[in-house]
Write an enzyme that holds these catalytic residues in place. Structure first.
Site, mmCIF file in Angstrom:
data_model
loop_
_atom_site.group_PDB
_atom_site.id
_atom_site.type_symbol
_atom_site.label_atom_id
_atom_site.label_comp_id
_atom_site.label_asym_id
_atom_site.label_seq_id
_atom_site.Cartn_x
_atom_site.Cartn_y
_atom_site.Cartn_z
ATOM 1 C CB VAL A 87 -0.607 59.242 71.298
ATOM 2 C CG1 VAL A 87 0.165 58.322 72.232
ATOM 3 C CG2 VAL A 87 -0.497 58.766 69.864
ATOM 4 C CG LEU A 95 -6.898 60.287 72.984
ATOM 5 C CD1 LEU A 95 -7.085 59.294 74.123
ATOM 6 C CD2 LEU A 95 -5.595 61.042 73.129
ATOM 7 C CG ASP A 96 -3.423 57.803 67.400
ATOM 8 O OD1 ASP A 96 -3.394 57.233 68.516
ATOM 9 O OD2 ASP A 96 -2.392 58.179 66.809
ATOM 10 C CD GLN A 97 -4.912 53.919 64.738
ATOM 11 O OE1 GLN A 97 -5.421 55.029 64.779
ATOM 12 N NE2 GLN A 97 -4.223 53.493 63.682
#
Length: 190
Positions: free
Chosen positions: A70, A65-67
């Protein structure tokens, strides 16, 4: 011959020098880029053609996941690679054995269209198939769908190039080509 150096050099950090011949890459307008049309390298008459997808079910892991919570866009290329490798393995082509032989099957192009995000814990299916071939290239289609409702997540197209031990494109070996032909000619009843 050399450009002027900016900053000061220290014993721990030497100055970087650029040659005058160094230039920023030119931008090419999209309309001038040639599009590819896969050649019909294999005779596929009478078989199921290139419509058969290989499916691999996966689950999103937290570290992907990113920040924003997602799946990071770069991770989708890994999902596509996993789907391709599983597909190739299912027809008898092991990418690790190809690498150990000194050759390589490398992606030269990968185009992805993001349709919807995946989040932590989501289950999804990667679908991969061959969409065309040429003497040294294999064209792949990839699709990712969220489970269980089959929501479209990603569409991707990739071109894999067969390389020799000097990383130069070469013809796909006949032993590998025969595996593609065998798979693509299977009857729908099998």
């Amino acid at each position: 011959m050399f450009l002027q150096v900016t900053g000061t050099a220290t014993p721990a950090m030497p100055a970087v020098v650029f040659l005058n011949s160094w230039r920023r890459p030119l931008s090419i307008p999209l309309r001038s880029v040639k599009t590819f049309k896969p050649l019909a390298f294999f005779d596929l008459k009478g078989g199921k053609g290139m419509s058969e997808f290989h499916e691999v079910e996966l689950k999103v892991r937290d570290y992907e996941l990113d920040q924003f919570g997602v799946v990071n866009n770069a991770v989708y290329a890994n999902y596509c690679q996993h789907g391709r490798h599983e597909f190739l393995e299912s027809i008898g082509i092991n990418c690790d054995e190809v690498a150990r032989s000194g050759e390589a099957l490398a992606i030269s192009e990968l185009t992805m269209k993001f349709l919807s995000p995946l989040r932590s814990g989501d289950k999804f299916v990667v679908k991969a198939r061959i969409s065309g071939t040429s003497a040294a290239r294999i064209y792949f289609d990839h699709f990712i769908f969220k489970l269980p409702n089959q929501e479209p997540i990603l569409e991707a197209k990739g071109i894999a190039v067969w390389l020799d031990n000097k990383y130069r494109p070469v013809r796909i070996p006949s032993s590998i080509r025969s595996k593609f032909v065998h798979f693509l000619r299977q009857d729908d009843a099998v």
